[in-house]
Design an enzyme around this catalytic site. Structure first.
Site, PDB file in Angstrom:
ATOM      1  N   CYS A   1     -27.648  -3.194 -13.038  1.00  0.00           N
ATOM      2  CA  CYS A   1     -28.871  -3.207 -13.840  1.00  0.00           C
ATOM      3  C   CYS A   1     -30.076  -3.600 -13.005  1.00  0.00           C
ATOM      4  CB  CYS A   1     -28.709  -4.151 -15.026  1.00  0.00           C
ATOM      5  SG  CYS A   1     -28.120  -5.787 -14.569  1.00  0.00           S
TER       6      CYS A   1
ATOM      7  N   GLU B   1     -28.070  -9.400 -21.921  1.00  0.00           N
ATOM      8  CA  GLU B   1     -28.528  -8.988 -20.595  1.00  0.00           C
ATOM      9  C   GLU B   1     -28.273  -7.497 -20.511  1.00  0.00           C
ATOM     10  OE1 GLU B   1     -28.605  -7.633 -17.368  1.00  0.00           O
ATOM     11  OE2 GLU B   1     -27.523  -9.141 -16.212  1.00  0.00           O
TER      12      GLU B   1
END
Length: 508
Positions: free
Chosen positions: A262, A228
Site C-alpha cells: 500500500c 489501514e
C-alpha cells in the site's frame, strides 16, 4: 431444483457454518480475555518477554514460510518482515508499562479531587490481515492488542494461512493462556462472519472496498474499527535532488514486493528542470531490475490481471509505456508510464499494487503539493531535495500520514517507534509506536476525593443560590486569564466565594 436456487441454498449453508465458527471463536476469546485482561500490563509484558528471542531463534523458519506462500525474495522476507517484527516486539515490550500504566491527573478547578487515568482493554478483538506482508502486518495488529489485555482472533488472507499459523504458534508458545490468541483460517465469508459475531473491536488491513464493507458491518452494532487501506504513494523530486540517489530510491520503492504494498511508489512528480534526465535514468534502472531473482510475482492471477488492465488502459489512451511486458510466473517487467495526460489516467488515480509507476513534471512547489493532494488517498509520500529544511516544510503540506525526506516512505513501516497509518480513503487508526498500544485500549478516568470520604454538599447542588452565578463568573475569568500568577489569584477568589456558600444548608 433450478441451479440458481441450489447456489442460494449452498451459499446460505456456507454462511450459517461461518457464523457458527465465528460465534464459537468469539465466545472462546471473550472467556479467555477475562483472566488475561485482569493482569497488570507489567505481568502481560513478562509473559511475552521472550518473544523477540523466539522470533530470532526461528528467523529462517519464518522467512522460509513467507517465501513459500507469498513468493517474495528471501531477502525481502527477512528485511521487510522478520527483522522489523523483532524490532516491533522489542519496542512494544519496552514501552508498554509507561504507556499503558496508570497516570495521575490534577485540575486547578477541582483541587479537592484527584483522578487516575487508566487504559482498559476492549475485550475480544478481530484482526483481519492481508497477504502482501503476511507476517509483519498481522504481527503488528496482534501484539499491541495482546499487550493491552485483549484477546485476539486473527483472520489472515486465505492465500497465506501457513504464515499466520506459524505466527500464532510462536506467540502462543511464549506462555499465552489458551484462547487468548486464536487463528481463524478461511476466506472473506469467515471475516464477515467474525464481524457479525460482534467482537469488541475490529482491525482491518486491506483494500478500500473491503474496508468500507467491514466498517459498514461494524457500524450496525456499533463496533470500533481500525482501518489501514490503500494508497497511491507519490515521490516528489525537487530540482536539486541527487539524480543517482533518487532514481535508485524510486526504482526500488516502486517495485519491491512486486509493487504489492500500500506504500509502494506509484506516482513520481519531478521538477521540470530535472524531468527528462530523471525519466531516462529511472527507465534504465527499472529495465535492469533482475526480474528472475529480485522481483516478486503477482500473488495470484487476479492481481496480475489488474496490472495488465492498468498498463493496457495507459497504452489505449495514448500514454508512453516503457516496460510492462508479460513474463512467465505471473510477472511483468517494471513499467514506467508518462505523457501529457498521465495525471488523469487510471495508473495515476487508482492503486495498481504492482511494479507500475507513473511520472509527471511540475514547475513550482505549490503545483507539486496540489498534484500530490489531488487524491482521496493519504497514506505515505516521499520528498527528495538537497535542502532538507525546504523538503520538511513541503512535507508538512502533504495529505499523507507518513512522509519521508530523502528516503522511500515504505521503509518507515520497519521503524517500530514511528506511528503508521493514513487519512482519507487510506483509513484511520495507527499501528507501530506508542499509538498502536494506545489504540488497543480505551481510556477510563477514576476520580476520588483528596480529603474525607464525604465532605460538605457542593455549593452548585440544589437549590441554586444567587451567589453561585457570581462565583461561576469569577471562576470563568480565572480560567480565561493568560498570566499564570493572575490566574492563580483568580482561582483563589473564586474558591473563597464557593467556600462561603458551604455554610448554607441546602434543602436537597
Amino acid at each position: 431444483m433450478p441451479l440458481e436456487q441450489v447456489q442460494r441454498v449452498a451459499g446460505a449453508a456456507e454462511a450459517e457454518t461461518a457464523d457458527l465458527v465465528a460465534a464459537t471463536l468469539i465466545a472462546r476469546a471473550r472467556a479467555a480475555q477475562a483472566g488475561w485482561g485482569a493482569l497488570e500490563v507489567g505481568e502481560r509484558v513478562r509473559v511475552l518477554a521472550g518473544l523477540p528471542g523466539v522470533l530470532l531463534h526461528n528467523i529462517d523458519r519464518i522467512a522460509a514460510a513467507i517465501v513459500a506462500e507469498n513468493g517474495k525474495p528471501r531477502a525481502e522476507a527477512l528485511a521487510h518482515e522478520v527483522v522489523p517484527a523483532i524490532a516491533v516486539a522489542r519496542h512494544h515490550l519496552d514501552v508498554a508499562v509507561r504507556t499503558l500504566g496508570p497516570s495521575r491527573i490534577t485540575s486547578p478547578t477541582a483541587p479537592y479531587r484527584s483522578a487516575v487515568r487508566t487504559h482498559r482493554p476492549y475485550g475480544a478483538v478481530v484482526a483481519i490481515a492481508p497477504w502482501n506482508l503476511p507476517f509483519l502486518i498481522p504481527f503488528s495488529q496482534v501484539l499491541p492488542a495482546l499487550i493491552a489485555g485483549n484477546s485476539v482472533v486473527l483472520k489472515p488472507s486465505e492465500l497465506t494461512p501457513r504464515v499466520a499459523e506459524l505466527l500464532v504458534e510462536l506467540i502462543t508458545d511464549c506462555g499465552l493462556p489458551e484462547g487468548v490468541l486464536q487463528l481463524a483460517a478461511g476466506d472473506g465469508s469467515l471475516g464477515a462472519a467474525l464481524v457479525r459475531a460482534r467482537p469488541d473491536k475490529v482491525l482491518f488491513t486491506g483494500s478500500v472496498a473491503t474496508g468500507q464493507r467491514v466498517m459498514a458491518a461494524a457500524a450496525r452494532f456499533p463496533i470500533p474499527v481500525g482501518l489501514e487501506l490503500g494508497g497511491v504513494d507519490a515521490a516528489i523530486v525537487l530540482a536539486d535532488a541527487d539524480l543517482e540517489f533518487t532514481t535508485s530510491a524510486v526504482a526500488w520503492g516502486a517495485t519491491f514486493n512486486g509493487g504489492q504494498a500500500c506504500c509502494s511508489i506509484e506516482r513520481v512528480l519531478v521538477h521540470t528542470d530535472l524531468f527528462e534526465a530523471f525519466r531516462a535514468r529511472l527507465e534504465d534502472k527499472l529495465r535492469r531490475v533482475d526480474t528472475r531473482v529480485d522481483l516478486a510475482p503477482a500473488i495470484d492471477d487476479r492481481q496480475r490481471e489488474i496490472w495488465r488492465q492498468h498498463v493496457r488502459a495507459a497504452r489505449e489512451c495514448g500514454l508512453e509505456v516503457r516496460g510492462g511486458d508479460e513474463l512467465p510466473g505471473r510477472k511483468i517487467t517494471p513499467a514506467l508510464i508518462s505523457g501529457d495526460d498521465v495525471t488523469a489516467s487510471t495508473v495515476w488515480l487508482e492503486e495498481t499494487f504492482g511494479p507500475v509507476v507513473a511520472i509527471a513534471p511540475f514547475d513550482t512547489d505549490e503545483q507539486a503539493v496540489a498534484l500530490h493532494n489531488d487524491t482521496e488517498y493519504g497514506l505515505t509520500a516521499s520528498v527528495f531535495s538537497a535542502d532538507v529544511n525546504r523538503a520538511r516544510a513541503l512535507a508538512g503540506r502533504l495529505h499523507a500520514g507518513s512522509v519521508a525526506v530523502n528516503d522511500v516512505a515504505a521503509t518507515m513501516y520497519s521503524t517500530p517507534e514511528y506511528p503508521w497509518g493514513g487519512v482519507g480513503r487510506s483509513g484511520f487508526g495507527r499501528s507501530h509506536g506508542v499509538d498502536a498500544l494506545l489504540d488497543a485500549a480505551w481510556v477510563q478516568v477514576i476520580d476520588t476525593p483528596r480529603g474525607p470520604a464525604f465532605g460538605p454538599k457542593r455549593p452548585w447542588w440544589y437549590p441554586y443560590a444567587p451567589e453561585l452565578e457570581d462565583a461561576m463568573r469569577a471562576l470563568a475569568a480565572a480560567i480565561a486569564e493568560p498570566r499564570l500568577g493572575t490566574r492563580l489569584r483568580g482561582y483563589g477568589r473564586a474558591g473563597h466565594q464557593l467556600l462561603t456558600m458551604l455554610s448554607r444548608t441546602p434543602k436537597l
